[in-house]
Design a protein around this motif. Structure first.
Motif, mmCIF file in Angstrom:
data_model
loop_
_atom_site.group_PDB
_atom_site.id
_atom_site.type_symbol
_atom_site.label_atom_id
_atom_site.label_comp_id
_atom_site.label_asym_id
_atom_site.label_seq_id
_atom_site.Cartn_x
_atom_site.Cartn_y
_atom_site.Cartn_z
ATOM 1 N N ARG A 1 -13.714 31.841 -2.375
ATOM 2 C CA ARG A 1 -15.123 32.061 -2.655
ATOM 3 C C ARG A 1 -15.936 30.830 -2.204
ATOM 4 O O ARG A 1 -17.083 30.942 -1.806
ATOM 5 C CB ARG A 1 -15.334 32.312 -4.155
ATOM 6 C CG ARG A 1 -16.712 32.896 -4.459
ATOM 7 C CD ARG A 1 -16.882 33.156 -5.950
ATOM 8 N NE ARG A 1 -15.789 33.956 -6.485
ATOM 9 C CZ ARG A 1 -15.263 33.797 -7.702
ATOM 10 N NH1 ARG A 1 -15.738 32.874 -8.517
ATOM 11 N NH2 ARG A 1 -14.267 34.562 -8.113
ATOM 12 N N TYR A 2 -15.305 29.667 -2.257
ATOM 13 C CA TYR A 2 -16.035 28.433 -1.933
ATOM 14 C C TYR A 2 -15.763 27.934 -0.514
ATOM 15 O O TYR A 2 -16.616 27.328 0.106
ATOM 16 C CB TYR A 2 -15.690 27.332 -2.932
ATOM 17 C CG TYR A 2 -16.246 27.624 -4.307
ATOM 18 C CD1 TYR A 2 -17.602 27.413 -4.564
ATOM 19 C CD2 TYR A 2 -15.446 28.135 -5.318
ATOM 20 C CE1 TYR A 2 -18.136 27.699 -5.801
ATOM 21 C CE2 TYR A 2 -15.975 28.415 -6.563
ATOM 22 C CZ TYR A 2 -17.315 28.198 -6.803
ATOM 23 O OH TYR A 2 -17.844 28.483 -8.027
ATOM 24 N N ARG B 1 -16.412 23.824 -7.100
ATOM 25 C CA ARG B 1 -16.254 23.370 -5.725
ATOM 26 C C ARG B 1 -15.691 21.943 -5.693
ATOM 27 O O ARG B 1 -14.771 21.645 -4.928
ATOM 28 C CB ARG B 1 -17.617 23.372 -5.026
ATOM 29 C CG ARG B 1 -17.780 24.477 -4.021
ATOM 30 C CD ARG B 1 -19.196 24.549 -3.524
ATOM 31 N NE ARG B 1 -19.316 24.165 -2.115
ATOM 32 C CZ ARG B 1 -19.627 22.954 -1.688
ATOM 33 N NH1 ARG B 1 -19.859 21.993 -2.555
ATOM 34 N NH2 ARG B 1 -19.723 22.710 -0.417
#
Lengths: 239, 239
Positions: B39-40, B2
């Motif tokens: 996804r983040y 991230r």
């Protein structure tokens, strides 16, 4: 032309949703060309809020002309300009309120408009408070309070379907903020008459007269601060 | 991962602007695939504000666990959670502040995040004030005031380049709001000791003791309401 475009856009937003309506759809429904659309509205979002620019300009003009003696009262009055814009067309305002709640893009747009109103009010207060201790801080907090109070009253009216007069709720809400933040001016005839509120929690009286007049406030220790303030306001005849 | 993505995105926003940076550019710079990005982060905007969702969740959790006795104090403390997120990474926070001021799309996104914080605080206060007269109104006005005060203190720190401790400015700003709106609880040992502020405009003393303790407030009539409130707060030992 502006109204025709706004009407057409609105019908389409209600029929098929905001995201799935294009500017081409709107001009087709209104029976005009694309160029006409962009002459009046920079974007699709602006059709939903056709009067905010005018309203912001009116607010700025009003504040530029207003006196120095009651800055909090002045920004409350400036907020009422927005209310009057909504109240001028209840049906449109209620429809828009419902639409805005359903369309995230419009909500964000509305937030940025509200922010501009808030900054306009804060700018005025900063100018008045500038050199005071905490001037900028108070300007921003009061502007945010005025906007929140105004929107609370306005929302009550919109939720009720735009029935009746929205001014009462907004006046009540703004009075709450004003009572907490207003900087009283010198004594006025209305204040010479002491009021003795009958609330159990707190009581206030004015004593003496003229420039040396004082407020004596007696309150039980558990009394909420906002009620103390209300009582002081009532005692000085501004309730 | 991230952090790597956020760093890469940030470099690119600074180098070529926010609008002209694509998600593909970001993943190429970070050396990962598109799927990792999403996804983040739900969107490009979320990269700039990677911690707000966590912070909102923390705020909600904090308010769900907090006691009933001091709702205004509780929302002030909840606002400090946001401050700590900014303070945890001064360099990132200052860069983001500068970037956000330059990119309209990010400003609007930030407004919607700020609005969610405000609604979280207002929701808590509504739950506490619910049945009181003007409960909803006060909840919304106080939440807006707390957010404005917090942001005023935070902005001071960001404008100064993130030097020093931001808590002092934010505490000072929140104290102003708290002083105006706080609902005092029953008497506590700290309040037994009366303070006599030396300000010319207003003075307050506490008299008596225990449950029946009263505040006696004497103020010249021209004293601004916020100063009266400050003095009462000082007198009851909460200044």
């Amino acid at each position: 032309m502006r109204e025709v475009l706004a009407q057409a856009a609105f019908q389409l937003f209600l029929e098929r949703g905001f995201e799935r309506t294009t500017v081409d759809d709107i001009v087709a429904r209104a029976g005009v060309g694309r160029r006409s659309f962009f002459r009046y509205f920079p974007s699709k979002e602006d059709v939903v809020f056709p009067d905010h620019e005018r309203c912001l300009a009116e607010m700025t003009e009003f504040l530029a002309a207003v006196g120095d003696e009651d800055p909090v009262g002045a920004v409350c009055d400036a907020a009422r300009i927005v209310l009057r814009m909504y109240a001028a067309d209840p049906e449109f305002s209620v429809q828009r309120y419902r639409l805005t709640r359903e369309v995230p893009g419009l909500r964000t747009y509305e937030l940025s408009v509200v922010r501009r109103y808030e900054q306009t009010l804060a700018g005025h207060l900063r100018g008045r408070f500038g050199t005071d201790r905490d001037g900028e801080l108070r300007a921003e907090v009061i502007a945010a309070s005025v906007v929140a109070a105004h929107n609370n009253g306005l929302r009550l009216w919109l939720r009720s379907g735009g029935a009746g007069d929205p001014e009462e709720a907004v006046d009540h809400a703004l009075d709450l903020v004003r009572g907490v933040w207003e900087q009283p001016a010198g004594p006025s005839p209305a204040r010479e008459k002491p009021a003795l509120p009958a609330t159990a929690g707190a009581s206030g009286v004015t004593a003496g007269s003229g420039e040396n007049e004082v407020i004596v406030m007696v309150a039980a220790k558990g009394t909420p601060m906002w009620r103390v303030v209300q009582q002081i306001e009532a005692a000085v005849g501004e309730g």
